[in-house]
Design a protein around this motif. Structure first.
Motif, PDB file in Angstrom:
ATOM      1  N   VAL A  95       0.859  -1.187   0.000  1.00 32.99           N
ATOM      2  CA  VAL A  95       0.000   0.000   0.000  1.00 32.99           C
ATOM      3  C   VAL A  95       0.895   1.236   0.000  1.00 32.99           C
ATOM      4  O   VAL A  95       1.736   1.403   0.885  1.00 32.99           O
ATOM      5  CB  VAL A  95      -0.927   0.024   1.234  1.00 32.99           C
ATOM      6  N   VAL A  96       0.723   2.093  -1.011  1.00 32.56           N
ATOM      7  CA  VAL A  96       1.572   3.274  -1.175  1.00 32.56           C
ATOM      8  C   VAL A  96       0.719   4.537  -1.107  1.00 32.56           C
ATOM      9  O   VAL A  96      -0.328   4.625  -1.758  1.00 32.56           O
ATOM     10  CB  VAL A  96       2.310   3.234  -2.531  1.00 32.56           C
ATOM     11  N   GLN A  97       1.164   5.501  -0.307  1.00 34.25           N
ATOM     12  CA  GLN A  97       0.506   6.805  -0.283  1.00 34.25           C
ATOM     13  C   GLN A  97       1.322   7.754  -1.152  1.00 34.25           C
ATOM     14  O   GLN A  97       2.450   8.112  -0.811  1.00 34.25           O
ATOM     15  CB  GLN A  97       0.391   7.354   1.130  1.00 34.25           C
ATOM     16  N   ALA A 129     -15.189  -8.442   2.839  1.00 33.10           N
ATOM     17  CA  ALA A 129     -14.444  -9.048   3.950  1.00 33.10           C
ATOM     18  C   ALA A 129     -13.079  -8.410   4.126  1.00 33.10           C
ATOM     19  O   ALA A 129     -12.606  -8.197   5.254  1.00 33.10           O
ATOM     20  CB  ALA A 129     -14.297 -10.552   3.708  1.00 33.10           C
ATOM     21  N   SER A 130     -12.427  -8.091   3.026  1.00 33.20           N
ATOM     22  CA  SER A 130     -11.124  -7.443   3.098  1.00 33.20           C
ATOM     23  C   SER A 130     -11.235  -6.067   3.746  1.00 33.20           C
ATOM     24  O   SER A 130     -10.478  -5.735   4.662  1.00 33.20           O
ATOM     25  CB  SER A 130     -10.544  -7.314   1.688  1.00 33.20           C
ATOM     26  N   ALA A 131     -12.196  -5.271   3.280  1.00 35.06           N
ATOM     27  CA  ALA A 131     -12.387  -3.936   3.848  1.00 35.06           C
ATOM     28  C   ALA A 131     -12.777  -4.013   5.323  1.00 35.06           C
ATOM     29  O   ALA A 131     -12.297  -3.229   6.149  1.00 35.06           O
ATOM     30  CB  ALA A 131     -13.464  -3.189   3.059  1.00 35.06           C
ATOM     31  N   SER A 146     -10.037  -2.431  -0.402  1.00 35.15           N
ATOM     32  CA  SER A 146      -8.955  -2.312   0.578  1.00 35.15           C
ATOM     33  C   SER A 146      -8.338  -0.917   0.550  1.00 35.15           C
ATOM     34  O   SER A 146      -8.008  -0.344   1.591  1.00 35.15           O
ATOM     35  CB  SER A 146      -7.875  -3.363   0.290  1.00 35.15           C
ATOM     36  N   ALA A 147      -8.174  -0.379  -0.665  1.00 35.63           N
ATOM     37  CA  ALA A 147      -7.565   0.944  -0.807  1.00 35.63           C
ATOM     38  C   ALA A 147      -8.380   2.000  -0.076  1.00 35.63           C
ATOM     39  O   ALA A 147      -7.835   2.846   0.645  1.00 35.63           O
ATOM     40  CB  ALA A 147      -7.443   1.302  -2.288  1.00 35.63           C
ATOM     41  N   VAL A 148      -9.693   1.953  -0.248  1.00 37.26           N
ATOM     42  CA  VAL A 148     -10.554   2.938   0.412  1.00 37.26           C
ATOM     43  C   VAL A 148     -10.551   2.731   1.925  1.00 37.26           C
ATOM     44  O   VAL A 148     -10.496   3.687   2.699  1.00 37.26           O
ATOM     45  CB  VAL A 148     -11.986   2.863  -0.148  1.00 37.26           C
ATOM     46  N   ALA A 149     -10.594   1.468   2.359  1.00 34.35           N
ATOM     47  CA  ALA A 149     -10.596   1.166   3.801  1.00 34.35           C
ATOM     48  C   ALA A 149      -9.316   1.644   4.471  1.00 34.35           C
ATOM     49  O   ALA A 149      -9.330   2.105   5.617  1.00 34.35           O
ATOM     50  CB  ALA A 149     -10.783  -0.329   4.024  1.00 34.35           C
ATOM     51  N   ASN A 150      -8.209   1.579   3.756  1.00 32.94           N
ATOM     52  CA  ASN A 150      -6.926   1.965   4.325  1.00 32.94           C
ATOM     53  C   ASN A 150      -6.839   3.450   4.632  1.00 32.94           C
ATOM     54  O   ASN A 150      -6.044   3.871   5.470  1.00 32.94           O
ATOM     55  CB  ASN A 150      -5.789   1.564   3.378  1.00 32.94           C
ATOM     56  N   VAL A 151      -7.634   4.264   3.951  1.00 32.81           N
ATOM     57  CA  VAL A 151      -7.546   5.718   4.163  1.00 32.81           C
ATOM     58  C   VAL A 151      -8.771   6.294   4.856  1.00 32.81           C
ATOM     59  O   VAL A 151      -8.853   7.495   5.079  1.00 32.81           O
ATOM     60  CB  VAL A 151      -7.343   6.455   2.821  1.00 32.81           C
ATOM     61  N   SER A 152      -9.709   5.423   5.233  1.00 34.46           N
ATOM     62  CA  SER A 152     -10.996   5.930   5.720  1.00 34.46           C
ATOM     63  C   SER A 152     -11.015   6.257   7.210  1.00 34.46           C
ATOM     64  O   SER A 152     -11.908   6.970   7.671  1.00 34.46           O
ATOM     65  CB  SER A 152     -12.093   4.894   5.440  1.00 34.46           C
TER      66      SER A 152
END
Length: 397
Positions: free
Chosen positions: A71-73, A256-258, A217-223
């Motif tokens: 995961v990269v910001q 499930a991932s999120a 997953s991408a959205v969950a990581n920044v939410s």
């Protein structure tokens, strides 16, 4: 005299270019999370293991291993997830004097999911380049895949413009659609039609599953603890996916991932319950109420895996089942979930991965009754990022 004027003009243009360059600040990307293994090749030729917190300068090339993710910001609110067996490089990362945040990530092979904060639409200039073309966006949630010479763009929120390498427009892909650019040109299909046509193609199904799971997953990581964006993404996937068993599996994996990521980030299951409820309600509204059990059971497995293991399964199953049935009712539809079956199936699934947190479970039921205990096998993929769905004939009526 004319030569002198020309020289003066050239000098002026060079000066202006130098000023513009000076006003553009080069920045570095940050690795937010690593699942599995990945390496980075730096400009000096050195190769290092990728770790969370690592800075990635322009020119850095990241390669993910089998069953791994990075995961990269790129900028605040711009998150990219490189899936397993993916190679990316940071081609451009800068901030202009006007505040414009420029980012170009080259996808050399594999899959890259991206989530861009729509509130920063006016200052985002984000591109994913491939040998076949470029996908450009400003405030969108989308995935780009490059495999076998084909560029695929999957969009669940917003619109993504894609261009050839010489700037010729290829497609304008809206939410709920997938565009493919290959040797015979560019085609655009709905997500449901792609899932349906991929049902007999294991490789295509796996690629689509990876793309949509990585998007969630991408959205969950920044939410953080804000579930609205994550709920919107899983709802969009559920609404667009259709009603096939393939669609159910893909929705279950993404949800499930999120849910697991939200549980890890927040230390409780409240956000996960909201997101699972949103996915189930959207699926039921779209005509796939039978998929509710699979979505809840798969999420129960991943959430339990990061919040106490088997001892947490019963509580998590009850919480997520209640949230799902309530959300469906509030949406004007209904679902029936066998909580006992969800608990049994998830317990077996969590048990099978309890000794190795870098593997997940594929549940292979042999249903003779609704209470059949499934058998399990392990695959070398991360628990949180690429879960495997639990068959609905085992966990729901």
């Amino acid at each position: 005299m004319n030569i002198r004027k020309v020289l003066l003009l050239i000098t002026a243009f060079v000066g202006m270019a130098a000023i513009a360059a000076a006003q553009t600040t080069t920045v570095e990307a940050t690795v937010s999370k690593v699942t599995g293994t990945a390496t980075v090749k730096l400009l000096d030729g050195s190769i290092q293991v990728v770790t969370a917190g690592m800075k990635l300068p322009q020119g850095a090339e990241v390669t993910t291993g089998d069953g791994s993710q990075v995961v990269v910001q790129a900028h605040d609110g711009i998150i990219a997830i490189a899936s397993a067996k993916t190679v990316i490089s940071i081609d451009e990362l800068s901030v202009g004097a006007d505040g414009m945040r420029n980012a170009t990530i080259a996808l050399k092979s594999g899959n890259l999911a991206s989530s861009l904060d729509p509130t920063k639409h006016s200052i985002n200039n984000y591109k994913v380049s491939t040998p076949k073309g470029v996908a450009a966006a400003r405030g969108t949630t989308f995935s780009v895949a490059y495999e076998g010479g084909t560029l695929s763009v999957t969009v669940v929120a917003g619109v993504v413009q894609s261009f050839s390498l010489n700037g010729v427009p290829l497609a304008s892909t809206a939410a709920g659609n997938v565009s493919h650019t290959g040797t015979s040109g560019t085609t655009t299909q709905t997500l449901a039609s792609v899932i349906s046509s991929a049902s007999s193609d294991t490789s295509a199904t796996a690629s689509l599953n990876t793309a949509l799971t990585a998007l969630a997953s991408a959205v969950a990581n920044v939410s953080g603890n804000n579930t609205s964006d994550v709920s919107a993404v899983v709802s969009a996937i559920a609404t667009a996916a259709g009603t096939s068993s393939n669609a159910t599996a893909i929705v279950a994996n993404a949800t499930a991932s999120a849910a697991a990521i939200l549980t890890q980030n927040n230390g409780n299951t409240n956000a996960a319950a909201t997101v699972v409820g949103a996915a189930v309600a959207a699926s039921a509204t779209a005509g796939n109420s039978a998929g509710a059990g699979t979505i809840v059971a798969t999420a129960t497995t991943t959430v339990s895996s990061v919040s106490g293991g088997t001892s947490a399964v019963a509580s998590v199953a009850t919480t997520l089942s209640t949230a799902a049935t309530t959300a469906a009712t509030n949406a004007g539809t209904s679902v029936t979930i066998n909580v006992a079956n969800v608990t049994t199936a998830a317990t077996n699934a969590v048990n099978s991965v309890s000794t190795t947190t870098t593997t997940t479970t594929t549940v292979t039921p042999t249903p003779t009754t609704t209470t059949t205990t499934p058998t399990s096998t392990q695959s070398n993929t991360p628990v949180i990022t690429t879960p495997q769905p639990i068959d609905p004939t085992t966990v729901s009526k």
